[in-house]
Design a protein around this motif. Structure first.
Motif, short mmCIF file in Angstrom:
data_model
loop_
_atom_site.label_atom_id
_atom_site.label_comp_id
_atom_site.label_asym_id
_atom_site.label_seq_id
_atom_site.Cartn_x
_atom_site.Cartn_y
_atom_site.Cartn_z
N TYR A 93 0.83 -1.20 0.00
CA TYR A 93 0.00 0.00 0.00
C TYR A 93 0.87 1.26 0.00
CZ TYR A 93 -3.45 -3.54 1.16
OH TYR A 93 -4.22 -4.66 1.15
N LEU A 94 2.01 1.20 0.66
CA LEU A 94 2.95 2.32 0.59
C LEU A 94 3.45 2.52 -0.84
CD1 LEU A 94 5.10 1.90 3.82
CD2 LEU A 94 3.63 3.83 3.23
N ALA A 95 3.74 1.42 -1.52
CA ALA A 95 4.20 1.51 -2.91
C ALA A 95 3.11 2.10 -3.80
CB ALA A 95 4.64 0.14 -3.41
N ALA A 119 -7.37 7.81 -0.26
CA ALA A 119 -7.07 6.44 -0.67
C ALA A 119 -6.54 5.63 0.51
CB ALA A 119 -6.08 6.42 -1.82
N CYS A 120 -5.61 6.20 1.27
CA CYS A 120 -5.05 5.49 2.43
C CYS A 120 -6.11 5.25 3.51
CB CYS A 120 -3.87 6.26 3.01
SG CYS A 120 -2.40 6.18 1.99
N ILE A 121 -6.93 6.25 3.75
CA ILE A 121 -8.00 6.09 4.75
C ILE A 121 -8.96 4.98 4.31
CG2 ILE A 121 -10.00 7.21 5.81
CD1 ILE A 121 -8.30 9.85 5.69
N SER A 122 -9.34 5.01 3.04
CA SER A 122 -10.27 3.99 2.52
C SER A 122 -9.64 2.60 2.57
CB SER A 122 -10.67 4.33 1.09
OG SER A 122 -11.37 5.55 1.06
N VAL A 123 -8.39 2.48 2.16
CA VAL A 123 -7.72 1.18 2.17
C VAL A 123 -7.61 0.66 3.61
CG1 VAL A 123 -5.48 0.05 1.81
CG2 VAL A 123 -6.55 1.34 -0.03
N TYR A 124 -7.42 1.56 4.56
CA TYR A 124 -7.37 1.12 5.95
C TYR A 124 -8.68 0.41 6.32
CZ TYR A 124 -7.60 1.08 10.97
OH TYR A 124 -7.77 0.65 12.27
N TYR A 125 -9.80 1.04 6.02
CA TYR A 125 -11.10 0.45 6.41
C TYR A 125 -11.52 -0.71 5.51
CZ TYR A 125 -11.69 4.12 9.82
OH TYR A 125 -11.51 4.94 10.90
N LEU A 126 -11.21 -0.63 4.23
CA LEU A 126 -11.65 -1.66 3.29
C LEU A 126 -10.74 -2.89 3.25
CD1 LEU A 126 -12.69 0.66 0.32
CD2 LEU A 126 -14.22 -0.59 1.87
N ALA A 127 -9.46 -2.71 3.55
CA ALA A 127 -8.52 -3.83 3.41
C ALA A 127 -7.69 -4.10 4.66
CB ALA A 127 -7.59 -3.58 2.23
N ILE A 128 -7.05 -3.09 5.20
CA ILE A 128 -6.10 -3.34 6.30
C ILE A 128 -6.80 -3.90 7.54
CG2 ILE A 128 -4.49 -2.24 7.90
CD1 ILE A 128 -3.68 -0.37 5.58
N ARG A 129 -7.88 -3.27 7.95
CA ARG A 129 -8.59 -3.80 9.14
C ARG A 129 -9.05 -5.24 8.96
NH1 ARG A 129 -12.48 0.45 12.10
NH2 ARG A 129 -13.56 -1.50 12.36
N PRO A 130 -9.71 -5.57 7.82
CA PRO A 130 -10.08 -6.98 7.64
C PRO A 130 -8.86 -7.91 7.56
CG PRO A 130 -11.27 -5.61 6.07
CD PRO A 130 -10.29 -4.73 6.77
N GLU A 131 -7.80 -7.45 6.92
CA GLU A 131 -6.59 -8.28 6.82
C GLU A 131 -6.00 -8.55 8.21
OE1 GLU A 131 -3.98 -6.04 4.31
OE2 GLU A 131 -4.91 -6.76 2.48
N ARG A 147 3.09 -7.99 14.66
CA ARG A 147 2.39 -6.70 14.70
C ARG A 147 2.97 -5.78 15.78
NH1 ARG A 147 -4.16 -6.35 15.07
NH2 ARG A 147 -3.97 -4.74 16.61
N SER A 148 3.42 -6.34 16.87
CA SER A 148 3.99 -5.51 17.94
C SER A 148 5.40 -5.02 17.59
CB SER A 148 4.00 -6.27 19.26
OG SER A 148 4.95 -7.31 19.24
N ARG A 149 6.10 -5.74 16.70
CA ARG A 149 7.46 -5.37 16.29
C ARG A 149 7.49 -4.39 15.13
NH1 ARG A 149 8.13 -10.81 15.68
NH2 ARG A 149 8.48 -10.57 13.45
N VAL A 150 6.52 -4.47 14.23
CA VAL A 150 6.59 -3.76 12.96
C VAL A 150 5.41 -2.78 12.84
CG1 VAL A 150 6.62 -4.04 10.45
CG2 VAL A 150 7.75 -5.73 11.90
N ARG A 151 5.72 -1.58 12.43
CA ARG A 151 4.69 -0.55 12.27
C ARG A 151 3.80 -0.85 11.07
NH1 ARG A 151 7.40 4.79 14.45
NH2 ARG A 151 5.30 5.55 14.14
N ARG A 152 2.61 -0.28 11.11
CA ARG A 152 1.66 -0.51 10.02
C ARG A 152 2.15 0.11 8.72
NH1 ARG A 152 -3.31 1.09 12.12
NH2 ARG A 152 -3.72 -1.07 12.63
N TRP A 153 2.55 1.36 8.75
CA TRP A 153 2.95 2.06 7.54
C TRP A 153 4.47 2.18 7.47
CZ3 TRP A 153 -0.48 2.68 3.79
CH2 TRP A 153 -1.84 2.70 4.12
N LEU A 154 5.05 3.03 8.29
CA LEU A 154 6.52 3.22 8.30
C LEU A 154 7.05 3.16 9.70
CD1 LEU A 154 7.05 6.11 5.73
CD2 LEU A 154 7.66 3.72 5.44
#
Length: 154
Positions: A93-95, A119-131, A147-154
């Motif tokens: 998603y960053l790419a 786009a990022c806000i929408s992808v968060y709700y449409l894809a990232i949360r379900p993933e 998840r505790s070691r690695v950040r969601r975006w950067l």
């Protein structure tokens, strides 16, 4: 767990980014902002977009190599936590963000660059949360530790 549909993402994230890019282009026609970036910044935009496309190609190859699905609506067989995934849980998603940002820099198109925000806000709700819910349910403590070691975006 019924794993046939993976995370159950219904709208492919690239479609979300493309939709908002077209919205940004449309806003540019309706409400143009007359700004021109220096040539060096414009070519930085080209480099940024090319870099993003190269990252996407690399990640597609990685998913194929480790034999798991890249599509978030298909089952995942393993968590990738090395390489770029050691720094970001969502490098794909960053790419995708680099394309409208780079294009906006190249064409001096603020609206195209700003299309990344919805786009990022929408992808968060449409894809990232379900993933994330899917991966937590499927992999449990392994995913929670990642998840505790690695950040969601950067």
């Amino acid at each position: 767990m019924d794993d046939a549909k993976g995370a159950g993402v219904r709208i492919p994230p690239p479609v979300v980014f493309i939709f908002f890019m077209f919205c940004g282009l449309g806003l540019g026609f309706s409400y143009p902002i007359a700004i021109h970036f220096p040539v060096a910044l414009a070519y930085t935009g080209v480099a940024l977009s090319i870099f993003g496309l190269m990252v996407l190609l690399h990640l597609a190859t990685l998913f194929k190599r480790v034999k798991t699905n890249i599509e978030p609506w298909k089952p995942t067989s393993r968590i990738i936590s090395t390489g770029i995934y050691a720094y970001s849980r969502n490098p794909i998603y960053l790419a995708f963000c680099t394309i409208p940002l780079g294009g906006g820099l190249f064409f001096s198109h603020i609206w195209l660059m700003l299309s990344v925000i919805p786009a990022c806000i929408s992808v968060y709700y449409l894809a990232i949360r379900p993933e994330e819910a899917y991966l937590t349910e499927k992999f449990g403590d392994e995913y929670l530790a990642y998840r505790s070691r690695v950040r969601r975006w950067l």
